[in-house]
Design an enzyme around this catalytic site. Sequence first.
Site, PDB file in Angstrom:
ATOM      1  N   GLU A  37      -7.072 -12.298   5.192  1.00 35.14           N
ATOM      2  CA  GLU A  37      -6.071 -11.978   6.941  1.00 35.14           C
ATOM      3  C   GLU A  37      -6.519 -12.089   8.669  1.00 35.14           C
ATOM      4  OE1 GLU A  37      -5.287  -7.338   6.493  1.00 35.14           O
ATOM      5  OE2 GLU A  37      -3.395  -7.053   7.472  1.00 35.14           O
TER       6      GLU A  37
ATOM      7  N   ASP B 124       3.478  -5.681   2.070  1.00 36.52           N
ATOM      8  CA  ASP B 124       1.994  -5.092   2.774  1.00 36.52           C
ATOM      9  C   ASP B 124       2.485  -3.209   3.483  1.00 36.52           C
ATOM     10  OD1 ASP B 124      -0.408  -5.205   3.227  1.00 36.52           O
ATOM     11  OD2 ASP B 124      -0.258  -6.226   5.195  1.00 36.52           O
ATOM     12  N   ASP B 125       2.933  -2.977   4.471  1.00 36.46           N
ATOM     13  CA  ASP B 125       2.638  -1.634   4.585  1.00 36.46           C
ATOM     14  C   ASP B 125       4.003  -1.419   5.537  1.00 36.46           C
ATOM     15  OD1 ASP B 125       0.127  -0.517   4.369  1.00 36.46           O
ATOM     16  OD2 ASP B 125      -0.498  -2.585   5.140  1.00 36.46           O
TER      17      ASP B 125
ATOM     18  N   HIS C 121      -8.087  -8.164  -0.650  1.00 31.59           N
ATOM     19  CA  HIS C 121      -7.947  -8.382   1.037  1.00 31.59           C
ATOM     20  C   HIS C 121      -9.236  -9.517   2.127  1.00 31.59           C
ATOM     21  CE1 HIS C 121      -5.227  -5.545   0.275  1.00 31.59           C
ATOM     22  NE2 HIS C 121      -4.545  -5.338   2.041  1.00 31.59           N
TER      23      HIS C 121
ATOM     24  N   HIS D 239       1.050  -1.020  -0.109  1.00 35.12           N
ATOM     25  CA  HIS D 239      -0.202   0.142  -0.352  1.00 35.12           C
ATOM     26  C   HIS D 239       0.774   0.927  -0.171  1.00 35.12           C
ATOM     27  CE1 HIS D 239      -3.140  -2.154   1.276  1.00 35.12           C
ATOM     28  NE2 HIS D 239      -2.473  -3.047   1.829  1.00 35.12           N
TER      29      HIS D 239
HETATM   30  N1  ADE Z   1      -4.225  -1.087   4.272  1.00 37.28           N
HETATM   31  C1  ADE Z   1      -3.502  -0.836   4.816  1.00 37.28           C
HETATM   32  N2  ADE Z   1      -2.756  -2.212   5.386  1.00 37.28           N
HETATM   33  C2  ADE Z   1      -3.920  -2.986   5.619  1.00 37.28           C
HETATM   34  C3  ADE Z   1      -3.583  -5.187   5.836  1.00 37.28           C
HETATM   35  N3  ADE Z   1      -2.953  -5.517   6.082  1.00 37.28           N
HETATM   36  N4  ADE Z   1      -5.276  -5.255   5.353  1.00 37.28           N
HETATM   37  C4  ADE Z   1      -6.525  -4.450   4.954  1.00 37.28           C
HETATM   38  N5  ADE Z   1      -6.424  -3.504   5.052  1.00 37.28           N
HETATM   39  C5  ADE Z   1      -5.136  -2.352   4.970  1.00 37.28           C
HETATM   40 ZN    ZN Z   2      -2.604  -5.425   2.961  1.00 33.61          ZN
END
Ligand code: ADE
Ligand code: ZN
Length: 340
Positions: A202, A280-281, A199, A21
Amino acid sequence: MLEETTTSFIKGIPKAELHVHIEGTFEPELMFAIARRNNVKLKYHTVDELKRAYNFSNLQDFLDLYYAGAKVLIYEQDFYDLTFAYLQKAYNDRVIHTEIFFDPQTHTTRGVDFGVVVAGIHRAMNDARKQFGISTSLIMCFLRHLDEKNAIRTLQQAIPYKNLIQGVGLDSSELGHPPAKFANVFGMARDAGFVTVAHAGEEGPAAYIREALDLLKVSRVDHGNNALDDESLLTELAQRRIPLTLCPLSNLKLKVVKDLRFHPLKKLMERGLLVTVNSDDPAYFGGYVTDNYLAIAESLNLSNAEICRLAQNSFEASFLEEKEKQSMIKQVQDYCSALT
Ligand code: ADE
Ligand code: ZN
């Protein structure tokens, strides 16, 4: 500890990143610099204070901070700086292709124009292609905590930029917001020619992965960890070669797994699924894509052959055209046969 030869092998292997992201690549130093120039006040006073807050109990905990950080992004140059900084890091990680998520609603709901967001990101993608030769594409995610009407409006805003956006995805708070909520807008997106991902699994159950396949008709599942709870789903994912974009350090930081030694990646690979490793982030979870490969290789004791498989999978799972895909897969194979 990984051996030094394995570490350098992982660092140098050509990779594709399929789950990142752009707002999650916002490093605190850049966040403070942009906040200062835009005259936006952050809740935290220093970079260190902000970093100390990166201690999450679950997905929502993280999202609260992630959305607060994104509020400093206002101008085209801000989106450019954010994206270029990520692409520079990706290049250093030997990422030769990346499919980047962005969350338009995080910005448009604050009055930032959709076109401003896309223009800044795209200018950085072009410059990075020229400077580093890195291949990129863009996937816009709908925020699942908002309603479907809002997602439909966002899809309409995206139509003039259709040539710059390859796909649509679904992210944000998973529990209580099943894929079914977005069946109509995903149908409209597919009709407009976008590829689709979501997604699922998770924090949410395997049933959400099933919905993403059957109702959203996604061609890739982001995360998908909980597929392991459903035998028939596992069989279908393997048979249809539906990729999962796994994110080990994210799962650890958001307490999806207690310890990386319990991460499902290896089990899913052994069941014949097309699994990939992603960040991911990365600014929030303590590592970019190479760090994710290193961490999971160490925790699950992956062999060099398994690492090669993961890198090859990342290209097979991409939305690249077949010719480019095959040429990048060959780069992985040449690297692996020279070094193993
Ligand atoms: N937005 C950014 N990272 C995310 C994640 N791991 N799961 C859901 N939404 C997200
Ligand atoms: Zn994500």
